[in-house]
Scaffold this motif. Structure first.
Motif, mmCIF file in Angstrom:
data_model
loop_
_atom_site.group_PDB
_atom_site.id
_atom_site.type_symbol
_atom_site.label_atom_id
_atom_site.label_comp_id
_atom_site.label_asym_id
_atom_site.label_seq_id
_atom_site.Cartn_x
_atom_site.Cartn_y
_atom_site.Cartn_z
ATOM 1 N N GLU A 44 25.189 48.486 41.184
ATOM 2 C CA GLU A 44 26.586 48.102 41.185
ATOM 3 C C GLU A 44 27.094 47.894 39.752
ATOM 4 O O GLU A 44 26.314 47.611 38.845
ATOM 5 N N ARG A 45 28.398 48.012 39.605
ATOM 6 C CA ARG A 45 29.009 47.736 38.315
ATOM 7 C C ARG A 45 28.901 46.238 38.039
ATOM 8 O O ARG A 45 29.222 45.413 38.886
ATOM 9 N N GLU A 46 28.467 45.886 36.837
ATOM 10 C CA GLU A 46 28.273 44.484 36.501
ATOM 11 C C GLU A 46 28.984 44.105 35.202
ATOM 12 O O GLU A 46 29.130 44.938 34.291
ATOM 13 N N SER A 47 29.390 42.847 35.137
ATOM 14 C CA SER A 47 30.063 42.347 33.950
ATOM 15 C C SER A 47 29.074 42.185 32.805
ATOM 16 O O SER A 47 27.954 41.714 33.002
ATOM 17 N N VAL A 48 29.496 42.577 31.616
ATOM 18 C CA VAL A 48 28.696 42.409 30.402
ATOM 19 C C VAL A 48 29.295 41.306 29.536
ATOM 20 O O VAL A 48 28.596 40.386 29.105
ATOM 21 N N ALA A 49 30.595 41.403 29.276
ATOM 22 C CA ALA A 49 31.264 40.420 28.421
ATOM 23 C C ALA A 49 32.757 40.480 28.662
ATOM 24 O O ALA A 49 33.282 41.500 29.111
ATOM 25 N N GLY A 50 33.439 39.381 28.355
ATOM 26 C CA GLY A 50 34.889 39.344 28.505
ATOM 27 C C GLY A 50 35.515 38.556 27.367
ATOM 28 O O GLY A 50 34.848 37.751 26.706
ATOM 29 N N ASN A 59 33.167 35.272 27.161
ATOM 30 C CA ASN A 59 32.030 34.950 28.023
ATOM 31 C C ASN A 59 31.087 36.144 28.052
ATOM 32 O O ASN A 59 31.483 37.277 27.738
ATOM 33 N N TYR A 60 29.835 35.862 28.385
ATOM 34 C CA TYR A 60 28.805 36.893 28.365
ATOM 35 C C TYR A 60 27.884 36.750 29.573
ATOM 36 O O TYR A 60 27.615 35.635 30.028
ATOM 37 N N ALA A 61 27.388 37.879 30.029
ATOM 38 C CA ALA A 61 26.333 37.842 31.022
ATOM 39 C C ALA A 61 25.065 37.312 30.355
ATOM 40 O O ALA A 61 24.839 37.546 29.159
ATOM 41 N N ASP A 62 24.251 36.606 31.128
ATOM 42 C CA ASP A 62 23.040 36.011 30.553
ATOM 43 C C ASP A 62 22.134 37.050 29.896
ATOM 44 O O ASP A 62 21.488 36.781 28.887
ATOM 45 N N PHE A 63 22.098 38.251 30.476
ATOM 46 C CA PHE A 63 21.158 39.252 29.976
ATOM 47 C C PHE A 63 21.570 39.878 28.640
ATOM 48 O O PHE A 63 20.816 40.656 28.059
ATOM 49 N N LYS A 105 36.900 36.710 34.222
ATOM 50 C CA LYS A 105 36.315 36.927 35.539
ATOM 51 C C LYS A 105 35.105 37.847 35.435
ATOM 52 O O LYS A 105 35.061 38.737 34.597
ATOM 53 N N TYR A 106 34.138 37.623 36.327
ATOM 54 C CA TYR A 106 32.927 38.424 36.314
ATOM 55 C C TYR A 106 32.965 39.584 37.296
ATOM 56 O O TYR A 106 32.207 40.531 37.162
ATOM 57 N N TYR A 111 39.802 43.122 37.981
ATOM 58 C CA TYR A 111 40.419 43.851 36.878
ATOM 59 C C TYR A 111 41.310 44.969 37.389
ATOM 60 O O TYR A 111 41.013 45.620 38.388
ATOM 61 N N ASP A 112 42.433 45.176 36.675
ATOM 62 C CA ASP A 112 43.481 46.086 37.152
ATOM 63 C C ASP A 112 43.393 47.491 36.568
ATOM 64 O O ASP A 112 43.842 48.455 37.196
ATOM 65 N N TYR A 113 42.879 47.597 35.354
ATOM 66 C CA TYR A 113 42.875 48.885 34.655
ATOM 67 C C TYR A 113 41.483 49.162 34.110
ATOM 68 O O TYR A 113 40.796 48.247 33.650
ATOM 69 N N TRP A 114 41.120 50.456 34.116
ATOM 70 C CA TRP A 114 39.788 50.861 33.694
ATOM 71 C C TRP A 114 39.839 52.094 32.800
ATOM 72 O O TRP A 114 40.694 52.970 32.982
ATOM 73 N N GLY A 115 38.901 52.138 31.861
ATOM 74 C CA GLY A 115 38.711 53.347 31.090
ATOM 75 C C GLY A 115 37.805 54.315 31.836
ATOM 76 O O GLY A 115 37.341 54.024 32.941
#
Length: 124
Positions: A44-50, A59-63, A105-106, A111-115
């Motif tokens: 799945e798509r996962e959050s890395v940083a925001g 914010n950052y993912a723990d990994f 948000k993680y 999120y509304d827009y994507w590259g």
């Protein structure tokens, strides 16, 4: 219409570094939050940083804590992700995303827009 264009992906050896950049256009982005996500094959798509556009809160993912750094340049309307000490498990397509309602948000659904994404491959 908001448009996000990523660049900077590529092939790197484990322990190396890459810097991803996201060029944002079509909006003022005041009040927005920006994020980097990644998706590996079969996962799945996962959050890395925001980061918040106005205040620069992050914010950052723990990994990735201690290895990756997210930043934004308001004047250039870009969001960057500096990735150091890369590991083979960081291999994925990395996406830039924008959320018009603000807040860090993680979940990708927030999120509304994507590259279009940029491939990062880390060899062992």
């Amino acid at each position: 219409q908001v448009r996000l264009v990523e660049s900077g992906g590529g092939l790197v050896q484990a322990g190396g570094s890459l810097r991803l950049s996201c060029a944002a256009s079509g909006g003022t982005f005041s009040g927005y939050s920006m994020g980097w996500f990644r998706q590996a094959p079969g996962k799945e798509r996962e959050s890395v940083a925001g980061i918040t556009w106005s205040g620069g809160t992050t914010n950052y993912a723990d990994f990735v804590k201690g290895r990756f750094t997210i930043s934004r340049d308001k004047a250039k309307a870009t969001v960057s992700l500096q990735m150091n000490s890369l590991k083979p498990e960081d291999t994925a397509v990395y996406y830039c995303a924008a959320r018009s309602r603000g807040g860090l948000k993680y979940s990708a659904n927030e999120y509304d827009y994507w590259g279009q994404g940029t491939q990062v491959t880390v060899s062992s």
